[in-house]
Write a protein that holds these residues in place. Structure first.
Motif, PDB file in Angstrom:
ATOM      1  N   ARG A 278      -8.995  -2.314   2.192  1.00 37.27           N
ATOM      2  CA  ARG A 278      -8.592  -1.193   1.333  1.00 37.27           C
ATOM      3  C   ARG A 278      -8.351  -1.634  -0.115  1.00 37.27           C
ATOM      4  O   ARG A 278      -7.679  -0.949  -0.883  1.00 37.27           O
TER       5      ARG A 278
ATOM      6  N   LEU B  94       0.780  -1.239   0.000  1.00 35.46           N
ATOM      7  CA  LEU B  94       0.000   0.000   0.000  1.00 35.46           C
ATOM      8  C   LEU B  94       0.813   1.292   0.000  1.00 35.46           C
ATOM      9  O   LEU B  94       0.230   2.356  -0.101  1.00 35.46           O
TER      10      LEU B  94
ATOM     11  N   GLU C 254      -4.294   2.336  -6.825  1.00 38.73           N
ATOM     12  CA  GLU C 254      -2.863   2.638  -6.741  1.00 38.73           C
ATOM     13  C   GLU C 254      -2.084   1.906  -7.841  1.00 38.73           C
ATOM     14  O   GLU C 254      -1.211   2.483  -8.476  1.00 38.73           O
TER      15      GLU C 254
ATOM     16  N   ASP D 123       0.093   3.478   9.078  1.00 42.09           N
ATOM     17  CA  ASP D 123      -1.238   3.442   9.690  1.00 42.09           C
ATOM     18  C   ASP D 123      -1.684   2.010   9.955  1.00 42.09           C
ATOM     19  O   ASP D 123      -2.146   1.693  11.055  1.00 42.09           O
ATOM     20  N   LEU D 124      -1.563   1.157   8.934  1.00 40.82           N
ATOM     21  CA  LEU D 124      -2.057  -0.207   9.079  1.00 40.82           C
ATOM     22  C   LEU D 124      -1.178  -1.061   9.981  1.00 40.82           C
ATOM     23  O   LEU D 124      -1.677  -1.997  10.607  1.00 40.82           O
TER      24      LEU D 124
ATOM     25  N   GLU E  90      -8.782   0.857  -2.982  1.00 41.64           N
ATOM     26  CA  GLU E  90      -7.698   1.838  -3.022  1.00 41.64           C
ATOM     27  C   GLU E  90      -6.426   1.211  -3.584  1.00 41.64           C
ATOM     28  O   GLU E  90      -5.698   1.856  -4.334  1.00 41.64           O
ATOM     29  N   GLU E  91      -6.164  -0.047  -3.223  1.00 39.09           N
ATOM     30  CA  GLU E  91      -4.978  -0.744  -3.708  1.00 39.09           C
ATOM     31  C   GLU E  91      -5.019  -0.893  -5.229  1.00 39.09           C
ATOM     32  O   GLU E  91      -4.041  -0.624  -5.913  1.00 39.09           O
TER      33      GLU E  91
ATOM     34  N   GLN F 211       2.930   5.616   3.866  1.00 37.96           N
ATOM     35  CA  GLN F 211       2.021   6.205   4.848  1.00 37.96           C
ATOM     36  C   GLN F 211       0.943   5.216   5.259  1.00 37.96           C
ATOM     37  O   GLN F 211       0.646   5.056   6.440  1.00 37.96           O
ATOM     38  N   ALA F 212       0.343   4.537   4.302  1.00 39.92           N
ATOM     39  CA  ALA F 212      -0.687   3.546   4.621  1.00 39.92           C
ATOM     40  C   ALA F 212      -0.090   2.416   5.452  1.00 39.92           C
ATOM     41  O   ALA F 212      -0.749   1.878   6.348  1.00 39.92           O
TER      42      ALA F 212
END
Length: 191
Positions: A88, A43, A95, A50-51, A91-92, A46-47
């Motif tokens: 997610r 991801l 990306e 968080d994860l 979103e992945e 930054q992700a």
């Protein structure tokens, strides 16, 4: 003599952390770099930050349900992380499509060999990103845990809570689909 739970396998540490929550930090210290690397590959940085935090919060909250028959908590943690990635997945996929659309990075020093290497690498990254985005989420999870994280089939089965035969069939299906994606020069010759 060190306090109980600071030494020993993960199962011992997790069991001790039920009475002494601060001991769970040993599990974090042992496995956070691996989990972070996996999440960053899936991801981005930054992700992943968080994860990773969320992965260990979930693990900490569920530590009383950890099966002490498993000496290593790493497959369990990969399973939690993979489930978070699954949440997610839209979103992945976005990306992967974005990376494919960006094209090769601009070459700042103008050196022809470096440019050729970057273009070739970017073409392969685009091909891989497209292939990964085209896989079913479950197949992609198995492929990446084995290819990126070096988990065994048995560890993937534990991480994803699926039978060993399912790991094998998903990996086979993912590999077959990735192999059918045309090479960059095949696309340009037909496009």
């Amino acid at each position: 003599m060190s306090p109980p739970g600071e030494a020993g396998d993960d199962a011992e540490v997790i069991t001790a952390s039920i009475r002494h929550p601060e001991r769970f930090a040993v599990v974090f210290d042992r496995h956070a770099p691996h989990i972070h690397r996996y999440l960053a590959r899936r991801l981005g940085g930054q992700a992943a930050d968080d994860l990773m935090g969320e992965t260990f919060l979930i693990a900490f909250g569920g530590r009383a349900r950890y099966d002490p028959a498993f000496a290593s908590a790493r497959p369990w943690l990969y399973g939690i992380a993979t489930n978070l990635v699954g949440q997610r997945r839209r979103e992945e996929a976005r990306e992967y499509r974005l990376r494919a659309a960006l094209g090769p990075p601009a070459d700042q020093d103008g050196h022809a060999d470096r440019v050729a290497e970057r273009v070739t690498a970017q073409a392969m990254n685009d091909r891989l990103a497209g292939a990964l985005a085209g896989l079913a989420r479950r197949d992609r999870d198995v492929l990446l845990l084995i290819a990126w994280e070096g988990l065994s089939y048995d560890e993937v089965a534990v991480a994803l809570a699926i039978p060993l035969g399912t790991v094998r069939s998903r990996l086979h299906r993912a590999r077959r689909k990735v192999r059918t994606v045309p090479a960059p020069e095949e696309v340009s010759n037909h496009g």
